[in-house]
Design a protein around this motif. Structure first.
Motif, PDB file in Angstrom:
ATOM      1  N   TYR A   1       6.149-102.703 -78.888  1.00 28.73           N
ATOM      2  CA  TYR A   1       6.778-101.507 -79.114  1.00 28.73           C
ATOM      3  C   TYR A   1       6.497-101.249 -80.424  1.00 28.73           C
ATOM      4  CZ  TYR A   1      10.456 -97.952 -78.446  1.00 28.73           C
ATOM      5  OH  TYR A   1      11.181 -96.656 -78.581  1.00 28.73           O
ATOM      6  N   TRP A   2       6.820 -99.880 -81.020  1.00 27.58           N
ATOM      7  CA  TRP A   2       6.700 -99.613 -82.526  1.00 27.58           C
ATOM      8  C   TRP A   2       7.239-100.702 -83.270  1.00 27.58           C
ATOM      9  CZ3 TRP A   2       8.267 -94.831 -80.047  1.00 27.58           C
ATOM     10  CH2 TRP A   2       7.233 -94.130 -79.684  1.00 27.58           C
ATOM     11  N   ASN A   3       6.888-101.114 -84.413  1.00 30.49           N
ATOM     12  CA  ASN A   3       7.341-102.325 -85.156  1.00 30.49           C
ATOM     13  C   ASN A   3       8.508-101.931 -85.887  1.00 30.49           C
ATOM     14  OD1 ASN A   3       4.747-103.436 -84.362  1.00 30.49           O
ATOM     15  ND2 ASN A   3       3.947-103.262 -86.491  1.00 30.49           N
TER      16      ASN A   3
ATOM     17  N   LEU B   1      12.278 -94.109 -87.662  1.00 30.63           N
ATOM     18  CA  LEU B   1      11.524 -95.249 -87.747  1.00 30.63           C
ATOM     19  C   LEU B   1      10.070 -94.933 -87.682  1.00 30.63           C
ATOM     20  CD1 LEU B   1      14.121 -97.458 -85.522  1.00 30.63           C
ATOM     21  CD2 LEU B   1      13.388 -98.195 -87.787  1.00 30.63           C
ATOM     22  N   SER B   2       9.892 -94.151 -86.560  1.00 31.85           N
ATOM     23  CA  SER B   2       8.441 -94.065 -86.449  1.00 31.85           C
ATOM     24  C   SER B   2       7.686 -93.268 -87.315  1.00 31.85           C
ATOM     25  CB  SER B   2       8.259 -93.183 -85.169  1.00 31.85           C
ATOM     26  OG  SER B   2       8.900 -91.917 -85.026  1.00 31.85           O
ATOM     27  N   ALA B   3       8.603 -92.283 -88.023  1.00 34.42           N
ATOM     28  CA  ALA B   3       7.873 -91.548 -89.206  1.00 34.42           C
ATOM     29  C   ALA B   3       7.622 -92.596 -90.528  1.00 34.42           C
ATOM     30  CB  ALA B   3       8.673 -90.592 -89.965  1.00 34.42           C
ATOM     31  N   THR B   4       8.486 -93.423 -90.816  1.00 32.12           N
ATOM     32  CA  THR B   4       8.301 -94.301 -91.759  1.00 32.12           C
ATOM     33  C   THR B   4       7.026 -95.507 -91.348  1.00 32.12           C
ATOM     34  OG1 THR B   4      10.569 -94.325 -92.355  1.00 32.12           O
ATOM     35  CG2 THR B   4       9.318 -96.086 -93.115  1.00 32.12           C
ATOM     36  N   PHE B   5       7.095 -95.922 -90.002  1.00 31.28           N
ATOM     37  CA  PHE B   5       5.921 -96.958 -89.736  1.00 31.28           C
ATOM     38  C   PHE B   5       4.566 -96.200 -89.675  1.00 31.28           C
ATOM     39  CE2 PHE B   5       3.841 -97.838 -85.576  1.00 31.28           C
ATOM     40  CZ  PHE B   5       3.422 -99.405 -86.056  1.00 31.28           C
ATOM     41  N   ASP B   6       4.447 -94.802 -89.492  1.00 33.62           N
ATOM     42  CA  ASP B   6       3.079 -94.155 -89.643  1.00 33.62           C
ATOM     43  C   ASP B   6       2.695 -94.149 -91.188  1.00 33.62           C
ATOM     44  OD1 ASP B   6       3.178 -93.496 -86.915  1.00 33.62           O
ATOM     45  OD2 ASP B   6       4.083 -91.660 -86.993  1.00 33.62           O
ATOM     46  N   GLU B   7       3.902 -93.970 -91.935  1.00 33.76           N
ATOM     47  CA  GLU B   7       3.675 -93.678 -93.268  1.00 33.76           C
ATOM     48  C   GLU B   7       2.933 -95.035 -93.966  1.00 33.76           C
ATOM     49  OE1 GLU B   7       6.490 -92.776 -97.347  1.00 33.76           O
ATOM     50  OE2 GLU B   7       7.262 -93.508 -95.595  1.00 33.76           O
ATOM     51  N   LEU B   8       3.630 -96.227 -93.806  1.00 36.78           N
ATOM     52  CA  LEU B   8       3.216 -97.428 -94.107  1.00 36.78           C
ATOM     53  C   LEU B   8       1.815 -97.853 -93.667  1.00 36.78           C
ATOM     54  CD1 LEU B   8       6.418 -99.271 -94.019  1.00 36.78           C
ATOM     55  CD2 LEU B   8       5.439 -98.345 -96.122  1.00 36.78           C
TER      56      LEU B   8
ATOM     57  N   VAL C   1      14.655 -97.577 -93.885  1.00 33.17           N
ATOM     58  CA  VAL C   1      14.285 -96.116 -93.585  1.00 33.17           C
ATOM     59  C   VAL C   1      15.240 -95.154 -94.568  1.00 33.17           C
ATOM     60  CG1 VAL C   1      14.265 -94.212 -92.216  1.00 33.17           C
ATOM     61  CG2 VAL C   1      13.190 -96.301 -91.275  1.00 33.17           C
ATOM     62  N   TYR C   2      14.872 -94.338 -95.389  1.00 30.89           N
ATOM     63  CA  TYR C   2      15.642 -93.293 -96.054  1.00 30.89           C
ATOM     64  C   TYR C   2      15.100 -92.198 -95.896  1.00 30.89           C
ATOM     65  CZ  TYR C   2      16.815 -97.544 -98.840  1.00 30.89           C
ATOM     66  OH  TYR C   2      17.401 -98.867 -99.334  1.00 30.89           O
ATOM     67  N   TYR C   3      15.803 -91.296 -95.000  1.00 33.91           N
ATOM     68  CA  TYR C   3      15.391 -90.072 -94.827  1.00 33.91           C
ATOM     69  C   TYR C   3      14.012 -89.914 -94.188  1.00 33.91           C
ATOM     70  CZ  TYR C   3      19.256 -88.134 -97.752  1.00 33.91           C
ATOM     71  OH  TYR C   3      20.697 -87.966 -98.267  1.00 33.91           O
ATOM     72  N   ALA C   4      13.975 -90.748 -93.129  1.00 34.07           N
ATOM     73  CA  ALA C   4      12.771 -90.741 -92.274  1.00 34.07           C
ATOM     74  C   ALA C   4      11.406 -91.177 -93.250  1.00 34.07           C
ATOM     75  CB  ALA C   4      12.344 -89.474 -91.439  1.00 34.07           C
ATOM     76  N   SER C   5      11.614 -91.980 -94.439  1.00 32.39           N
ATOM     77  CA  SER C   5      10.584 -92.397 -95.337  1.00 32.39           C
ATOM     78  C   SER C   5      11.091 -93.756 -95.674  1.00 32.39           C
ATOM     79  CB  SER C   5      10.609 -91.243 -96.268  1.00 32.39           C
ATOM     80  OG  SER C   5       9.529 -91.605 -97.171  1.00 32.39           O
ATOM     81  N   ALA C   6       9.564 -94.610 -96.093  1.00 34.64           N
ATOM     82  CA  ALA C   6      10.192 -95.822 -96.658  1.00 34.64           C
ATOM     83  C   ALA C   6      10.803 -95.724 -98.230  1.00 34.64           C
ATOM     84  CB  ALA C   6       8.705 -96.652 -96.911  1.00 34.64           C
ATOM     85  N   ASN C   7      11.289 -96.813 -98.629  1.00 34.26           N
ATOM     86  CA  ASN C   7      12.005 -96.893 -99.793  1.00 34.26           C
ATOM     87  C   ASN C   7      10.989 -96.379-100.831  1.00 34.26           C
ATOM     88  OD1 ASN C   7      13.200 -97.713-102.251  1.00 34.26           O
ATOM     89  ND2 ASN C   7      13.108 -99.845-101.839  1.00 34.26           N
ATOM     90  N   ALA C   8      11.303 -95.675-101.922  1.00 33.33           N
ATOM     91  CA  ALA C   8      10.174 -95.089-102.700  1.00 33.33           C
ATOM     92  C   ALA C   8       9.963 -96.076-103.667  1.00 33.33           C
ATOM     93  CB  ALA C   8      11.051 -93.832-103.633  1.00 33.33           C
ATOM     94  N   THR C   9      10.523 -97.253-103.752  1.00 33.63           N
ATOM     95  CA  THR C   9      10.304 -98.432-104.795  1.00 33.63           C
ATOM     96  C   THR C   9       9.036 -98.975-104.165  1.00 33.63           C
ATOM     97  OG1 THR C   9      12.162 -98.626-105.667  1.00 33.63           O
ATOM     98  CG2 THR C   9      10.725-100.670-105.954  1.00 33.63           C
ATOM     99  N   LEU C  10       9.016 -99.113-102.709  1.00 33.78           N
ATOM    100  CA  LEU C  10       7.824 -99.725-101.937  1.00 33.78           C
ATOM    101  C   LEU C  10       6.528 -98.938-102.160  1.00 33.78           C
ATOM    102  CD1 LEU C  10       6.823-101.930-100.097  1.00 33.78           C
ATOM    103  CD2 LEU C  10       7.645-100.902 -98.369  1.00 33.78           C
TER     104      LEU C  10
ATOM    105  N   VAL D   1       9.758-101.690 -89.881  1.00 30.00           N
ATOM    106  CA  VAL D   1      10.617-100.867 -90.424  1.00 30.00           C
ATOM    107  C   VAL D   1      11.948-101.068 -89.642  1.00 30.00           C
ATOM    108  CG1 VAL D   1       9.157 -99.072 -91.085  1.00 30.00           C
ATOM    109  CG2 VAL D   1       9.889 -99.196 -88.780  1.00 30.00           C
ATOM    110  N   ALA D   2      13.104-100.986 -90.646  1.00 24.75           N
ATOM    111  CA  ALA D   2      14.516-101.212 -90.185  1.00 24.75           C
ATOM    112  C   ALA D   2      15.136-100.037 -90.269  1.00 24.75           C
ATOM    113  CB  ALA D   2      15.063-102.201 -90.956  1.00 24.75           C
ATOM    114  N   ALA D   3      16.233 -99.701 -89.633  1.00 18.13           N
ATOM    115  CA  ALA D   3      17.181 -98.320 -89.741  1.00 18.13           C
ATOM    116  C   ALA D   3      18.208 -98.308 -88.727  1.00 18.13           C
ATOM    117  CB  ALA D   3      16.377 -97.006 -89.298  1.00 18.13           C
ATOM    118  N   ARG D   4      19.315 -97.826 -89.079  1.00 16.31           N
ATOM    119  CA  ARG D   4      20.582 -97.649 -88.212  1.00 16.31           C
ATOM    120  C   ARG D   4      20.176 -96.907 -86.931  1.00 16.31           C
ATOM    121  NH1 ARG D   4      24.153 -93.968 -86.398  1.00 16.31           N
ATOM    122  NH2 ARG D   4      23.099 -92.313 -87.602  1.00 16.31           N
TER     123      ARG D   4
END
Length: 205
Positions: free
Chosen positions: A147-149, A124-131, A84-93, A117-120
């Motif tokens: 639970y959310w993945n 997480l949930s925002a990135t999960f929804d994005e993907l 997770v980068y800034y509540a988003s997935a890696n831009a490359t992905l 998704v993995a984060a400190r």
């Protein structure tokens, strides 16, 4: 049966990999083959909207996207993992998935998708929804867990200490295995759902 696993983290052995490895072990026990692609450390550009994939049947940029296309076509399920980068997935992905889903002409209906998704801590949930949106627009059932993945960790490998996160991944892999096997049985007996000709509308006409 086979699952294509895409690691979108720049780190091949980071916390995203911890989550994906938990799933790989379950898939092996379920008799499901896996293939891992690590794309998070590659130089993958975004889509430029040239439309040439419609004529060529593949993306004009010949990189990991076209390599993944054949693997995606031949698999029963797709697992996509990202930090997770800034509540988003890696831009490359995101660039990889945008071009992969847009440029591939094959029917993705009933291939099972799962986002991990993995984060400190947060986002997480925002990135999960994005993907998940890549799967949802393609007629792909989305595998879920207890639970959310998601899994937590900051330093590489720290997610090994997240017992609940690792359990979530194992449950996800078991649920995904059941779903893929059930779809295979349903396809054999009932076939795929009927499809209508697409209606393409916009807000101007």
């Amino acid at each position: 049966m086979k699952v294509l696993i895409v690691n979108g983290s720049p780190k091949a052995n980071g916390n995203t990999a911890v989550a994906l490895h938990e799933m790989e072990q379950v898939f092996a026990r379920e008799g499901i083959g896996t293939e891992l692609m690590h794309i998070g450390n590659q130089a993958i550009r975004g889509c430029i909207g040239c439309g040439q994939c419609a004529a060529k049947g593949k993306c004009v940029f010949d990189d990991a996207v076209n390599e993944a296309a054949a693997k995606f076509a031949g698999c029963d399920g797709l697992v996509v993992g990202s930090p997770v980068y800034y509540a988003s997935a890696n831009a490359t992905l995101v660039a990889f998935l945008t071009r992969l889903f847009y440029s591939t002409p094959f029917d993705k209906t009933m291939k099972v998708g799962a986002a991990v998704v993995a984060a400190r801590r947060g986002g997480l949930s925002a990135t999960f929804d994005e993907l998940n949106k890549f799967f949802a627009i393609s007629g792909m059932p989305i595998a879920t867990s207890q639970y959310w993945n998601s899994i937590h960790g900051r330093a590489p490998g720290e997610a090994e200490r997240d017992a609940e996160g690792r359990q979530t991944m194992r449950t996800l892999a078991r649920n995904m295995s059941f779903l893929m096997k059930s779809i295979a049985l349903g396809r054999e007996r009932f076939g795929l759902p009927e499809k209508e000709a697409p209606e393409r509308t916009n807000f101007i006409r």
